[in-house]
Design a protein around this motif. Structure first.
Motif, PDB file in Angstrom:
ATOM      1  N   VAL A  39       1.652  -1.850  14.142  1.00 54.96           N
ATOM      2  CA  VAL A  39       1.116  -1.478  12.827  1.00 54.96           C
ATOM      3  C   VAL A  39       1.183   0.036  12.642  1.00 54.96           C
ATOM      4  CG1 VAL A  39      -0.965  -1.429  11.391  1.00 54.96           C
ATOM      5  CG2 VAL A  39      -0.383  -3.497  12.677  1.00 54.96           C
ATOM      6  N   TYR A  40       0.773   0.764  13.666  1.00 51.11           N
ATOM      7  CA  TYR A  40       0.785   2.230  13.582  1.00 51.11           C
ATOM      8  C   TYR A  40       2.209   2.763  13.446  1.00 51.11           C
ATOM      9  CZ  TYR A  40       0.287   7.128  14.836  1.00 51.11           C
ATOM     10  OH  TYR A  40       0.362   8.502  14.832  1.00 51.11           O
ATOM     11  N   ASN A  41       3.130   2.263  14.238  1.00 55.04           N
ATOM     12  CA  ASN A  41       4.503   2.771  14.220  1.00 55.04           C
ATOM     13  C   ASN A  41       5.207   2.500  12.899  1.00 55.04           C
ATOM     14  OD1 ASN A  41       4.347   3.804  16.833  1.00 55.04           O
ATOM     15  ND2 ASN A  41       5.002   1.882  17.767  1.00 55.04           N
ATOM     16  N   ALA A  42       4.761   1.478  12.171  1.00 52.41           N
ATOM     17  CA  ALA A  42       5.372   1.164  10.875  1.00 52.41           C
ATOM     18  C   ALA A  42       4.866   2.069   9.754  1.00 52.41           C
ATOM     19  CB  ALA A  42       5.098  -0.297  10.523  1.00 52.41           C
ATOM     20  N   MET A  43       3.855   2.872  10.021  1.00 51.03           N
ATOM     21  CA  MET A  43       3.317   3.762   8.989  1.00 51.03           C
ATOM     22  C   MET A  43       4.253   4.936   8.727  1.00 51.03           C
ATOM     23  SD  MET A  43      -0.734   4.056   9.891  1.00 51.03           S
ATOM     24  CE  MET A  43      -1.751   2.624  10.165  1.00 51.03           C
ATOM     25  N   THR A  44       4.090   5.531   7.545  1.00 48.87           N
ATOM     26  CA  THR A  44       4.830   6.749   7.225  1.00 48.87           C
ATOM     27  C   THR A  44       4.231   7.928   7.988  1.00 48.87           C
ATOM     28  OG1 THR A  44       3.412   7.373   5.376  1.00 48.87           O
ATOM     29  CG2 THR A  44       5.252   5.868   4.896  1.00 48.87           C
ATOM     30  N   ASP A  45       4.986   9.010   8.058  1.00 52.39           N
ATOM     31  CA  ASP A  45       4.470  10.216   8.707  1.00 52.39           C
ATOM     32  C   ASP A  45       3.208  10.713   8.006  1.00 52.39           C
ATOM     33  OD1 ASP A  45       6.516  10.134  10.542  1.00 52.39           O
ATOM     34  OD2 ASP A  45       7.739  11.669   9.554  1.00 52.39           O
ATOM     35  N   HIS A  46       3.181  10.583   6.690  1.00 50.48           N
ATOM     36  CA  HIS A  46       2.021  11.033   5.932  1.00 50.48           C
ATOM     37  C   HIS A  46       0.796  10.197   6.275  1.00 50.48           C
ATOM     38  CE1 HIS A  46      -0.585  11.003   2.216  1.00 50.48           C
ATOM     39  NE2 HIS A  46      -0.588  12.277   2.554  1.00 50.48           N
TER      40      HIS A  46
END
Length: 370
Positions: free
Chosen positions: A257-264
């Motif tokens: 879930v975390y890795n799929a997030m955007t950098d922002h």
């Protein structure tokens, strides 16, 4: 302007527009976070505040954190595994709860007696944020073999020694009681100095006191303790304890879930977490002050000083356990060596500065008694 130059400008403008569009329309993220504690607890109040900050920082690509009550998906002991497996996107507990998975968890969540090296929560945060602690914290989850990203959110200590039926004037008195303690190294240190240490979850403490399963208990500090209602069954309270001078609660997010997030989105979580570290301490000082005043002035609680022979006994036992774990586990040793190297530099300064602060505060507190 050449055709090639015009094409380059058009391509660049298109790329910028695409980037802006992607940022503006990034997929919303909903993270269900199962807590290990009651929804009425201060820790959950502060967790909700953290969630509000994250949402405000991600209004164009929202990250919504939904706090679930204890037991909503799995038992408290299974929260980290549930996050690892993706049964729930997030969890909230204290790092030392997972000492059974790796002993070094205790060094991040609750190094007893300040690690035996004089660290309080502010010194711990200095190590965590500027002396390599965060990088080791990130490595902890890999050492455990779990697919999670952790965020340290809430420093709480120093915690009170606890609640007793009768006054205790020495370790001999203390050893008469069956005493609720935290799990792991903090509780084992009590056993090593002859205290009948009993580990149990927060929700089980008051019923155990009422039934006589235990005779005395610790949980946290005046505000959380009063919310639990210890003052209803015990009246003798001791503020100065060593088992959790440093104690930290954190949130875990499933790694996928975390890795799929955007950098922002990731940056927003980091910024909100850093803010939470400060806000949690500020919140605790005032809330605990109000709670202690009520406990003493309205609820009939008698405040005592902890017996002097407790401090060397517990300090020595805790340090021996930490050194033993360092001898037996390579990563534990890496973390503990890092904390000791930091303490050699920072603690002499900080202890000296804090001595002035403590003397100033005590002088004022004593003047209120006159």
């Amino acid at each position: 302007m050449s055709v090639l130059a015009k094409f380059g400008k058009t391509l660049a403008a298109t790329a910028v527009a695409a980037t802006v569009a992607t940022a503006a329309y990034a997929a919303p993220v909903n993270i269900r976070v199962q807590s290990v504690i009651s929804a009425s607890a201060d820790e959950v109040v502060m967790l909700q505040n953290f969630a509000e900050d994250v949402l405000a920082l991600t209004k164009d690509d929202p990250v919504t954190i939904e706090v679930l009550p204890a037991g909503a998906v799995v038992a408290n002991s299974g929260v980290l595994d549930a996050v690892d497996k993706g049964l729930v996107e997030g969890g909230f507990a204290w790092t030392h709860y997972w000492s059974g998975k790796h002993p070094a968890a205790a060094l991040f969540g609750s190094p007893p007696a300040g690690g035996g090296i004089g660290m309080d929560n502010l010194a711990f945060l200095s190590w965590f944020q500027f002396a390599g602690g965060k990088e080791l914290y990130d490595q902890l989850w890999t050492e455990m073999g779990v697919n999670v990203k952790g965020f340290m959110l809430q420093p709480v200590g120093p915690e009170a020694l606890g609640w007793f039926k009768e006054p205790i004037t020495s370790m001999a008195d203390f050893r008469k009681y069956r005493f609720r303690t935290p799990p792991g190294i903090p509780g084992q240190a009590y056993k090593d100095i002859g205290v009948a240490s009993v580990a149990m979850g927060g929700g089980d403490i008051l019923p155990a006191l009422e039934k006589g399963t235990i005779d005395a208990a610790e949980w946290c500090c005046p505000k959380p303790d009063s919310v639990f209602g210890f003052q209803k069954v015990l009246k003798h309270y001791y503020l100065q304890g060593l088992h959790q001078v440093v104690v930290n609660a954190d949130m875990y997010i499933n790694g996928d879930v975390y890795n799929a997030m955007t950098d922002h989105q990731k940056k927003a979580l980091e910024v909100a977490a850093n803010a939470s570290l400060s806000k949690a301490m500020s919140y605790r000082i005032y809330e605990n002050g109000k709670a202690l005043k009520k406990l003493v002035e309205e609820d009939g609680v008698i405040l005592h000083d902890t017996p002097a022979d407790y401090f060397p006994a517990y300090m020595n036992a805790a340090k021996a356990l930490l050194e033993k774990n360092a001898d037996e586990n390579a990563f534990f040793k890496t973390v503990y060596d890092s904390q000791k190297a930091f303490a050699e530099v920072a603690v002499p300064f900080w202890a000296g500065a804090q001595a002035s602060n403590a003397a100033l505060g005590k002088a004022y507190a004593d003047s209120l008694k006159k």
